[in-house]
Design a protein around this motif. Structure first.
Motif, mmCIF file in Angstrom:
data_model
loop_
_atom_site.group_PDB
_atom_site.id
_atom_site.type_symbol
_atom_site.label_atom_id
_atom_site.label_comp_id
_atom_site.label_asym_id
_atom_site.label_seq_id
_atom_site.Cartn_x
_atom_site.Cartn_y
_atom_site.Cartn_z
ATOM 1 N N UNK A 208 46.618 53.329 33.216
ATOM 2 C CA UNK A 208 46.459 52.534 34.433
ATOM 3 C C UNK A 208 46.241 51.055 34.173
ATOM 4 N N UNK A 209 46.467 50.630 32.938
ATOM 5 C CA UNK A 209 46.318 49.198 32.650
ATOM 6 C C UNK A 209 47.419 48.411 33.359
ATOM 7 N N UNK A 210 47.017 47.337 34.050
ATOM 8 C CA UNK A 210 47.949 46.541 34.865
ATOM 9 C C UNK A 210 47.915 45.089 34.397
ATOM 10 N N UNK A 211 49.103 44.512 34.230
ATOM 11 C CA UNK A 211 49.225 43.103 33.861
ATOM 12 C C UNK A 211 49.248 42.272 35.148
ATOM 13 N N UNK A 212 48.194 41.483 35.349
ATOM 14 C CA UNK A 212 48.065 40.711 36.571
ATOM 15 C C UNK A 212 49.026 39.521 36.560
ATOM 16 N N UNK A 213 49.686 39.203 37.705
ATOM 17 C CA UNK A 213 50.599 38.053 37.772
ATOM 18 C C UNK A 213 49.835 36.741 37.613
ATOM 19 N N UNK A 214 50.464 35.761 36.923
ATOM 20 C CA UNK A 214 49.793 34.491 36.671
ATOM 21 C C UNK A 214 50.429 33.307 37.392
ATOM 22 N N UNK A 225 45.536 55.701 45.165
ATOM 23 C CA UNK A 225 46.091 57.030 45.441
ATOM 24 C C UNK A 225 46.330 57.197 46.941
ATOM 25 N N UNK A 226 46.718 58.411 47.346
ATOM 26 C CA UNK A 226 47.087 58.648 48.743
ATOM 27 C C UNK A 226 45.902 58.549 49.688
ATOM 28 N N UNK A 227 44.663 58.626 49.156
ATOM 29 C CA UNK A 227 43.482 58.509 49.997
ATOM 30 C C UNK A 227 42.948 57.084 50.028
ATOM 31 N N UNK A 228 43.652 56.160 49.381
ATOM 32 C CA UNK A 228 43.259 54.767 49.423
ATOM 33 C C UNK A 228 42.235 54.381 48.372
ATOM 34 N N UNK A 229 41.946 55.281 47.436
ATOM 35 C CA UNK A 229 40.990 54.946 46.380
ATOM 36 C C UNK A 229 41.701 54.232 45.236
ATOM 37 N N UNK A 230 41.003 53.225 44.659
ATOM 38 C CA UNK A 230 41.555 52.480 43.535
ATOM 39 C C UNK A 230 41.664 53.386 42.312
ATOM 40 N N UNK A 231 42.782 53.254 41.584
ATOM 41 C CA UNK A 231 42.973 53.948 40.317
ATOM 42 C C UNK A 231 43.019 52.958 39.155
ATOM 43 N N UNK A 232 42.812 51.673 39.449
ATOM 44 C CA UNK A 232 42.800 50.637 38.414
ATOM 45 C C UNK A 232 41.842 49.532 38.837
ATOM 46 N N UNK A 233 41.536 48.649 37.914
ATOM 47 C CA UNK A 233 40.633 47.547 38.230
ATOM 48 C C UNK A 233 41.408 46.416 38.888
ATOM 49 N N UNK A 234 40.905 45.910 40.028
ATOM 50 C CA UNK A 234 41.537 44.736 40.625
ATOM 51 C C UNK A 234 41.218 43.486 39.807
ATOM 52 N N UNK A 235 41.961 42.425 40.062
ATOM 53 C CA UNK A 235 41.766 41.180 39.331
ATOM 54 C C UNK A 235 40.383 40.589 39.588
ATOM 55 N N UNK A 236 39.937 40.682 40.819
ATOM 56 C CA UNK A 236 38.668 40.069 41.192
ATOM 57 C C UNK A 236 37.565 41.117 41.226
ATOM 58 N N UNK A 237 37.383 41.830 40.091
ATOM 59 C CA UNK A 237 36.367 42.870 39.998
ATOM 60 C C UNK A 237 34.969 42.292 40.169
ATOM 61 N N UNK A 238 34.790 41.030 39.724
ATOM 62 C CA UNK A 238 33.484 40.391 39.870
ATOM 63 C C UNK A 238 33.087 40.245 41.324
ATOM 64 N N UNK A 306 50.187 48.033 44.624
ATOM 65 C CA UNK A 306 50.051 46.986 45.641
ATOM 66 C C UNK A 306 49.849 45.637 44.962
ATOM 67 N N UNK A 307 50.555 44.638 45.480
ATOM 68 C CA UNK A 307 50.374 43.254 45.039
ATOM 69 C C UNK A 307 50.071 42.396 46.256
ATOM 70 N N UNK A 308 48.991 41.573 46.186
ATOM 71 C CA UNK A 308 48.574 40.740 47.313
ATOM 72 C C UNK A 308 48.331 39.302 46.847
ATOM 73 N N UNK A 309 48.633 38.348 47.757
ATOM 74 C CA UNK A 309 48.375 36.929 47.525
ATOM 75 C C UNK A 309 47.768 36.374 48.799
ATOM 76 N N UNK A 310 46.720 35.537 48.663
ATOM 77 C CA UNK A 310 46.137 34.935 49.850
ATOM 78 C C UNK A 310 47.200 34.114 50.593
ATOM 79 N N UNK A 311 47.234 34.283 51.907
ATOM 80 C CA UNK A 311 48.299 33.704 52.720
ATOM 81 C C UNK A 311 48.329 32.176 52.627
ATOM 82 N N UNK A 312 47.171 31.553 52.537
ATOM 83 C CA UNK A 312 47.135 30.086 52.468
ATOM 84 C C UNK A 312 47.858 29.572 51.212
ATOM 85 N N UNK A 313 47.637 30.246 50.072
ATOM 86 C CA UNK A 313 48.306 29.831 48.848
ATOM 87 C C UNK A 313 49.795 30.155 48.897
#
Length: 746
Positions: A208-214, A225-238, A306-313
């Motif tokens: 489940x290691x994911x290379x975050x876009x830079x 997964x299908x229940x909406x639970x994370x299977x990997x660490x998001x970029x902003x884990x902090x 899933x890949x997301x970017x803040x709309x303002x940026x």
């Protein structure tokens, strides 16, 4: 004059300067739209690329693990050991020997594939665990899980992710419990079928290691997964930890929930799609930020990438262009508004005066004055306009023309049935006469096709096809048409259909002018009917002479043969029946055609019934029952004799194979009632009342005139006759005078 024209020219020149600003606004708008579309397409491609590449990477890792497990399940050592361990009669030595071989084999796999955590071999039929690589047997119920059931069918399937109950290496290599793990099951295929099921536990951290876009600072990619639970660490884990959304790690703990609505985020609602779904409209993420994103399914699983970017940026460049364009447009609008005030007073006032004059002319007021006290182009235009009005007064009297058209329209509506249909066959106009004859209201007709009036029983489809073929060529069609009214009745029209052409010479509508000829048609039918019965009358007079005489000779000779006992009983019955039928049919025709007045008198109806029964031939299989007291009535005895013969003879024919006939006579203070009921198969003519129509019969042997004669006779007696089925029953009711009046007629 020259100076005034020059001033007016300056006004036009100034107007051209203002209009020249329009291309600037148009160009700015085009540049904005083009830039917006370009940036949106770039953003769309980047989001889709990141999501699809990520989902394909995860899918390939899982496919590799499935392939590894399938390869392991096909190794001869594992197949043979599984087969032996499945045998309940295996000895202890053999049992430990095969376990030892399996442990050696799986130790090789542990060294080769560090992500593998455990191996389990189960009986495919019972689900009993035959071998496990851990110290303790697994707590999971494998048999009822989908990946195990799919393996029984011969497939390699991935199970749901769960937290381990035994210590496993985490993402940092330290051993601990509650490490995300999943099973992959594959069939162990032997020579004669599936020997068992191989289930392998795999550490989720290995895939489940994911290379975050830079290329975007706020870009975040993660696996759910299908229940909406994370299977990997998001970029902003902090940020997740600071928000107290999880305790230790996000896997199977953090859910993709909108913190404002406490519902799944908008992008996750598209997780069931088989293709990548993009959302550029913006939605609230699990961290509460407004983002744009894309979601791609991971093939072979119920996971989503899933890949997301803040709309303002994401839309920062588009926002800058918006500010620039709107600033330019705002400045231009301010300039245009200032100039509009100037031209409203100096340029448009004369034109408005001409416009008001035009409105008065449209209303029919030709006495309006349009002269403008000006020597420029507008003044000259107003003087020409006034000259045109004067010529129009001399050439045309508009009111008179309108009056003529209205009178013509009124005359046509009053004299004829008129309707108008468009080129598609839909009714656009129907006058009152049309509504009256069709029995439809205008609301029911307007907008419907003319087809609702068609009478397909009278005219075949080819008739209407020929009609349309004629009028579609712009030709006038004339002929007689039978239509169907709303209540189902038919009405005939002498119709003329005229195509109307528009200014381009194309057909725009069809006007139908009709005259109602229904009564003429009915009279024609009655005349034809009368001519037919006249022919029947001539035929009947010949029948009376040409058939009765030979028939009398046949009856006489037949009586002699009966007395000499030359014929047997069946021959006698057949001849008697045939002679009776011929006589009855001949009498049917003659009785119907005779039009003689009633000779009323008081007579014994019961005696008449007895005589009729004696005169008729009754087959041996037919039983006739009579009931009722001795009844006297006032009427024409000879005509009532015809009635009784016809009804009872018809009943005999209805049950000639065998059955019963019930004849009852009764009398009230006001009427005599006669009922004839038989046990035959019934009357199949619908509606049932048509049985009394001339020439209407349900028998191959009948003339169709017997019951018509009966009804005429009963009508002469001011009575009524009715019929019903199941069983077939004819009911006659004849009114009677008071008893003291009867004595005078006896």
């Amino acid at each position: 004059m020259t100076n005034i024209r020059l001033n007016y020219s300056k006004k036009l020149l100034f107007l051209l300067l203002v209009v020249s600003l329009v291309p600037l606004v148009s160009l700015s708008t085009i540049l904005y739209v083009d830039k917006t579309e370009t940036e949106s397409n770039i953003l769309k491609n980047q989001l889709n690329s990141i999501s699809e590449t990520g989902s394909e990477t995860i899918s390939e890792r899982i496919l590799k693990q499935k392939s590894n497990v399938m390869s392991m399940a096909q190794i001869d050592t594992i197949v043979t050991a599984t087969k032996i361990l499945s045998n309940s009669d295996i000895g202890k030595d053999e049992y430990f020997k095969n376990r030892y071989e399996l442990e050696n084999q799986f130790s090789v796999f542990f060294n080769t594939f560090p992500e593998l955590q455990c191996f389990i071999i189960s009986n495919a039929k019972t689900g009993e665990i035959l071998f496990y690589s851990d110290i303790f047997p697994p707590k999971e119920d494998l048999k009822n899980q989908r990946h195990f059931q799919e393996a029984i069918k011969g497939n390699v399937e991935l199970g749901e992710i769960f937290l381990s109950s035994t210590p496993l290496p985490n993402e940092f290599g330290d051993f601990e419990i509650n490490v995300p793990t999943f099973f992959i099951s594959a069939p162990i295929q032997g020579e004669v079928g599936i020997e068992g099921i191989l289930t392998v536990g795999i550490n989720l951290f290995e895939i489940n290691s994911i290379e975050q876009p830079d290329n975007f600072y706020t870009a975040d990619s993660y696996l759910v997964n299908s229940e909406g639970y994370f299977l990997s660490k998001p970029k902003f884990i902090g940020d997740v930890l600071k928000s107290n959304l999880i305790k230790t790690r996000p896997e199977l703990d953090l859910q993709i929930i909108n913190p404002d609505s406490n519902q799944f985020t908008e992008i996750f609602k598209s997780s069931n799609s088989e293709n990548t779904v993009l959302n550029l409209n913006g939605y609230t993420s699990y961290l509460g930020n407004v983002v744009v994103g894309s979601i791609s399914p991971v093939k072979g699983t119920n996971w989503s990438y899933i890949t997301e970017i803040e709309k303002n940026e994401a839309f920062s460049e588009i926002t800058s262009i918006q500010i620039l364009i709107f600033s330019i447009i705002g400045i231009v609008l301010i300039c245009m508004i200032g100039l509009a005030f100037y031209f409203t007073s100096s340029f448009t006032a004369p034109i408005k005066n001409l416009q008001k004059a035009t409105e008065q002319i449209i209303k029919g007021n030709l006495d309006i004055k349009t002269a403008v006290d000006s020597k420029d182009d507008i003044g000259e235009l107003s003087r020409n306009f006034e000259f045109m009005i004067e010529n129009l007064k001399e050439m045309t009297d508009i009111k008179e023309q309108l009056s003529i058209q209205q009178n013509l329209r009124k005359a046509l509506d009053e004299s004829s049935i008129v309707s108008i249909i468009d080129k598609n066959g839909k009714i656009t106009y129907a006058n009152d006469k049309f509504c009256k004859v069709s029995k439809y209201s205008k609301e029911e007709l307007i907008g419907n096709r003319q087809d609702i009036l068609r009478s397909n029983k009278i005219h075949p489809p080819s008739f209407y096809a020929d009609l349309w073929r004629v009028i579609s060529k712009g030709k006038i069609w004339h002929g007689e048409i039978c239509n169907t009214a709303k209540d189902g009745t038919l009405f005939w029209n002498d119709t003329t259909v005229i195509p109307f052409l528009d200014k381009d010479g194309k057909i725009s509508e069809y006007v139908s002018v009709r005259n109602d000829i229904t009564e003429q048609k009915n009279l024609t039918q009655k005349l034809i009917h009368a001519e037919r019965f006249s022919a029947i009358g001539e035929l009947s007079s010949r029948m009376s002479h040409d058939i009765r005489n030979p028939l009398s000779i046949i009856q006489s000779e037949f009586e002699l043969l009966k007395r000499k006992n030359i014929l047997d009983e069946k021959q006698v019955e057949r001849v008697t029946s045939a002679v009776s039928r011929i006589t009855h049919q001949l009498n049917d025709v003659l009785d119907y055609l005779r039009d003689t007045p009633l000779e009323s008198k008081r007579f014994n109806l019961s005696d008449l019934l007895s005589r009729v029964l004696t005169s008729l031939y009754v087959p041996s299989g037919v039983k006739i029952n009579t009931s009722g007291d001795e009844i006297f009535m006032i009427g024409d005895e000879s005509k009532m004799n015809i009635v009784m013969i016809n009804l009872i003879f018809n009943a005999i024919q209805a049950v000639e194979e065998g059955g019963e006939i019930d004849v009852s006579l009764s009398k009230t203070n006001k009427e005599v009632i006669i009922q004839v009921k038989d046990s035959g198969t019934g009357i199949f003519i619908k509606p049932l009342e048509k049985i009394f129509d001339p020439l209407m019969t349900s028998k191959q042997k009948g003339t169709g005139l017997g019951l018509a004669s009966v009804k005429n006779i009963i009508t002469q007696h001011n009575g009524i006759i009715s019929v019903k089925n199941n069983p077939t029953t004819f009911i006659i009711k004849i009114p009677q005078k008071e008893e003291h009046d009867n004595s005078s007629n006896s």
